[in-house]
Scaffold this active site. Structure first.
Site, PDB file in Angstrom:
ATOM      1  N   GLU A  27       0.847  -1.204   0.000  1.00 25.49           N
ATOM      2  CA  GLU A  27       0.000   0.000   0.000  1.00 25.49           C
ATOM      3  C   GLU A  27       0.880   1.251   0.000  1.00 25.49           C
ATOM      4  O   GLU A  27       2.027   1.216   0.470  1.00 25.49           O
ATOM      5  CB  GLU A  27      -0.884  -0.030   1.264  1.00 25.49           C
ATOM      6  CG  GLU A  27      -1.802   1.175   1.410  1.00 25.49           C
ATOM      7  CD  GLU A  27      -2.889   0.983   2.457  1.00 25.49           C
ATOM      8  OE1 GLU A  27      -2.802   0.045   3.268  1.00 25.49           O
ATOM      9  OE2 GLU A  27      -3.839   1.791   2.446  1.00 25.49           O
ATOM     10  N   ASN A 174     -12.321  -1.190  -0.897  1.00 24.64           N
ATOM     11  CA  ASN A 174     -11.625  -1.787   0.251  1.00 24.64           C
ATOM     12  C   ASN A 174     -12.320  -1.367   1.541  1.00 24.64           C
ATOM     13  O   ASN A 174     -12.597  -0.182   1.737  1.00 24.64           O
ATOM     14  CB  ASN A 174     -10.170  -1.292   0.290  1.00 24.64           C
ATOM     15  CG  ASN A 174      -9.473  -1.675   1.582  1.00 24.64           C
ATOM     16  OD1 ASN A 174      -9.093  -2.832   1.769  1.00 24.64           O
ATOM     17  ND2 ASN A 174      -9.308  -0.714   2.497  1.00 24.64           N
ATOM     18  N   GLU A 175     -12.586  -2.313   2.385  1.00 23.39           N
ATOM     19  CA  GLU A 175     -13.212  -2.030   3.689  1.00 23.39           C
ATOM     20  C   GLU A 175     -14.294  -0.961   3.542  1.00 23.39           C
ATOM     21  O   GLU A 175     -14.273   0.076   4.225  1.00 23.39           O
ATOM     22  CB  GLU A 175     -12.149  -1.635   4.730  1.00 23.39           C
ATOM     23  CG  GLU A 175     -11.182  -2.778   4.999  1.00 23.39           C
ATOM     24  CD  GLU A 175     -10.273  -2.600   6.214  1.00 23.39           C
ATOM     25  OE1 GLU A 175     -10.258  -1.515   6.811  1.00 23.39           O
ATOM     26  OE2 GLU A 175      -9.573  -3.568   6.560  1.00 23.39           O
ATOM     27  N   TYR A 239      -6.736  -8.947  11.438  1.00 26.69           N
ATOM     28  CA  TYR A 239      -5.412  -8.690  12.005  1.00 26.69           C
ATOM     29  C   TYR A 239      -5.331  -9.272  13.413  1.00 26.69           C
ATOM     30  O   TYR A 239      -6.289  -9.190  14.185  1.00 26.69           O
ATOM     31  CB  TYR A 239      -5.143  -7.183  12.075  1.00 26.69           C
ATOM     32  CG  TYR A 239      -4.823  -6.583  10.720  1.00 26.69           C
ATOM     33  CD1 TYR A 239      -3.561  -6.718  10.163  1.00 26.69           C
ATOM     34  CD2 TYR A 239      -5.793  -5.899   9.992  1.00 26.69           C
ATOM     35  CE1 TYR A 239      -3.264  -6.171   8.913  1.00 26.69           C
ATOM     36  CE2 TYR A 239      -5.499  -5.352   8.744  1.00 26.69           C
ATOM     37  CZ  TYR A 239      -4.228  -5.495   8.214  1.00 26.69           C
ATOM     38  OH  TYR A 239      -3.931  -4.970   6.985  1.00 26.69           O
ATOM     39  N   GLU A 296      -5.972  -9.252   3.608  1.00 22.66           N
ATOM     40  CA  GLU A 296      -5.155  -8.569   4.626  1.00 22.66           C
ATOM     41  C   GLU A 296      -5.125  -9.461   5.857  1.00 22.66           C
ATOM     42  O   GLU A 296      -6.186  -9.774   6.429  1.00 22.66           O
ATOM     43  CB  GLU A 296      -5.730  -7.186   4.985  1.00 22.66           C
ATOM     44  CG  GLU A 296      -5.540  -6.171   3.871  1.00 22.66           C
ATOM     45  CD  GLU A 296      -5.969  -4.752   4.250  1.00 22.66           C
ATOM     46  OE1 GLU A 296      -5.838  -4.370   5.429  1.00 22.66           O
ATOM     47  OE2 GLU A 296      -6.430  -4.038   3.342  1.00 22.66           O
ATOM     48  N   GLN A 345       2.174  -6.169   5.583  1.00 23.50           N
ATOM     49  CA  GLN A 345       2.373  -5.853   4.180  1.00 23.50           C
ATOM     50  C   GLN A 345       3.767  -6.313   3.770  1.00 23.50           C
ATOM     51  O   GLN A 345       4.544  -6.731   4.613  1.00 23.50           O
ATOM     52  CB  GLN A 345       2.185  -4.372   3.949  1.00 23.50           C
ATOM     53  CG  GLN A 345       0.757  -3.900   4.304  1.00 23.50           C
ATOM     54  CD  GLN A 345       0.417  -2.501   3.794  1.00 23.50           C
ATOM     55  OE1 GLN A 345       1.146  -1.879   3.048  1.00 23.50           O
ATOM     56  NE2 GLN A 345      -0.728  -1.984   4.223  1.00 23.50           N
TER      57      GLN A 345
HETATM   58  O1  AHR Z   1      -2.961  -2.521   6.237  1.00 21.25           O
HETATM   59  C1  AHR Z   1      -3.297  -1.318   6.849  1.00 21.25           C
HETATM   60  C2  AHR Z   1      -4.784  -0.981   6.747  1.00 21.25           C
HETATM   61  O2  AHR Z   1      -5.529  -1.919   7.436  1.00 21.25           O
HETATM   62  C3  AHR Z   1      -5.376  -1.031   5.354  1.00 21.25           C
HETATM   63  O3  AHR Z   1      -5.161   0.152   4.648  1.00 21.25           O
HETATM   64  C4  AHR Z   1      -6.835  -1.211   5.630  1.00 21.25           C
HETATM   65  O4  AHR Z   1      -7.488  -1.879   4.591  1.00 21.25           O
HETATM   66  C5  AHR Z   1      -6.831  -1.975   6.940  1.00 21.25           C
HETATM   67  O5  AHR Z   1      -7.702  -1.431   7.858  1.00 21.25           O
END
Ligand code: AHR
Length: 490
Positions: A27, A174-175, A239, A296, A345
């Site tokens: 990103e 995205n999201e 995450y 992600e 990432q």
């Molecule tokens: O990876 C960092 C961020 O996490 C991304 O931009 C977003 O899609 C997610 O919330």
């Protein structure tokens, strides 16, 4: 030493492990693109058309299959026209999501696709839904992929690229439940259907999926967009936060044994999410035309002290290696539905495989796990089971995680990790009707907080491992505490 029994049934082949499960995410965030991938043609750091040679070589060595770009949250603020044409006239913008820094757009469509060509991987491009238009997205796809005559293809040629590129995946937003527009699932489904219509039938189209484990979002998307070939993938983001507290996530290097175990227990929540999401998808799509795309995933800690909080720069320890191993095994085991995954990432951000500082580059423990797992790409998942034990009271945390595959040449690849910090295991494995004659093994093991940095780049590195014995249908190996092991039988 405790003993564990394992079984592998190589006659039971379950699903192909799509190589894109070993994918990446890059990103416009912090030093991922600028400094990590792209340094500009005039940089003293060795580069090809501005793209770092060392990083490209490291990524080629682990055969990365696909990269997702330009975001993340950045994607829904990105206007692709700002990033094409002569660099001196490219518009500068503010990166409002990540640190409020100036984005000079010197890395745009041509540079990203040049990077993919240099690495030899597929492109996964996310178009702007949150603040963009259908026309803008349609024009971008035409600019990149069409071989016909049109204002967009003329512009591409004028900007130096005669032939179209092949774009395998297009992400539509995205999201969008959050940074991509705070939309409801009902509203986003309609918007998705509209965008996908004008993007056309070339690339595989991926819809924004739920925030973590939200079955209602998935249900809505599957029911409204899942048919008529409108959607080939539904994304999923999860995450691992060490403390489970977004306000104080925990350090990437300073943590005790309890936080180590808590982090790994939190990462096992991925198994539950996959199970639930697969369940919803199966109700609408039992022949599995729509893939689950975990685009992600990874550990998210507090940033390294003294660095820009908006740049998400963290270190990467042996804990991260175990965490990567658990997640990659889960993706392999669910490869009937999971068709791609992209660790967040690739360079200098979150659970990075590579860290850079000026001209120096360091490979993290997570990089080495991807290296040890690369033989699973496009191989067939094979049934395996291991007796296990829970190692964290009150939470689900199995000591051992494993997956097994058979490649086209008939070699068997076993990857297994041990999360325990105080127990080694003797694994007694039976593989009925096995006739293998050769065995190769590599291990990654170290203290749970150990990491590589620019002064000590090789503290945590894999080495050959000889504690593996093959005898007909029996395979016996020692699995040391806090380790990731890969075994190849030929
Ligand atoms: O990876 C960092 C961020 O996490 C991304 O931009 C977003 O899609 C997610 O919330």
């Amino acid at each position: 030493m405790a003993a564990l029994k394992m079984t592998i049934d190589k006659s039971n082949k379950i699903s192909k492990i799509n190589k894109e499960i070993y994918g990446h995410f890059a990103e416009h965030l912090g030093r991922c693109v600028y400094g990590g991938i792209y340094v500009g043609e005039d940089s003293p750091i060795p580069n090809v058309r501005g793209i770092r040679k060392d990083v490209v070589e490291a990524l080629k060595a682990i055969k990365i299959p696909v990269v997702r770009w330009p975001g993340g949250c950045f994607a829904d603020t990105y206007h692709w026209m700002d990033g094409v044409g002569p660099k001196e006239s490219r518009k500068k913008i503010v990166n409002t999501n990540w640190g409020g820094v100036t984005e000079d757009n010197s890395f745009g469509t041509h540079e990203f696709l040049d990077f993919c060509e240099q690495v030899g991987c597929e492109a996964y491009v996310s178009v702007n839904v949150g603040s963009g238009t259908v026309q803008e997205a349609k024009d971008w796809v035409e600019y990149m992929t069409s071989s016909n005559d049109s204002p967009m293809t003329a512009l591409r040629k004028q900007n130096g690229r005669e032939e179209p590129w092949k774009i395998k995946y297009i992400g539509i937003g995205n999201e969008n439940w959050g940074c991509g527009g705070s939309m409801t699932s009902e509203y986003y489904s309609d918007v998705y259907n509209q965008f996908q219509q004008f993007i056309g039938w070339g690339p595989q189209k991926i819809a924004c999926g739920p925030n973590s484990n939200d079955p209602a979002w998935t249900d809505k998307l599957m029911s409204k967009c899942g048919g008529w070939g409108r959607m080939q993938g539904l994304s999923l983001h999860y995450y691992t936060i060490p403390t489970s507290n977004w306000g104080k996530k925990g350090s990437s290097v300073e943590f005790d044994e309890d936080e180590y175990y808590k982090t790994l227990a939190n990462t096992w929540f991925m198994e539950r999410i996959i199970r639930d999401q697969k369940g919803v998808m199966q109700r609408y799509d039992d022949d599995k035309k729509v893939g689950l795309i975990v685009d992600e995933w990874g550990i998210w800690t507090d940033v390294i002290e003294g660095t820009n909080p908006g740049f998400l720069y963290q270190q990467n320890t042996m804990r991260d290696a175990i965490l990567a191993s658990i997640n990659l095994n889960l993706f392999n085991l669910n490869s009937d539905r999971i068709k791609m995954a992209n660790i967040a990432q690739m360079v200098n951000v979150l659970q990075a495989l590579i860290l850079t500082e000026g001209e120096s580059m360091v490979l993290t423990p997570t990089y080495h796990v991807f290296d040890m797992y690369k033989e699973h790409m496009d191989a067939m998942l094979v049934y395996s089971n291991i007796e296990n034990k829970n190692i964290y009271e009150g939470k689900y945390l199995p000591a051992v995680s494993q997956s097994v595959s058979e490649d086209e040449s008939g070699k068997l690849h076993i990857t297994v990790s041990n999360s325990s910090l105080d127990e080694d295991f003797d694994v007694d494995c039976v593989i009925p009707r096995a006739e293998y004659t050769t065995v190769k093994a590599r291990i990654l093991t170290s203290g749970y907080k150990d990491f590589n940095d620019f002064d000590h780049p090789e503290d945590v590195c894999p080495s050959d491992y000889s504690e593996v014995k093959l005898c007909g249908e029996k395979l016996c190996f020692t699995l040391p505490r806090c380790s990731v092991l890969s075994i190849e039988l030929g």
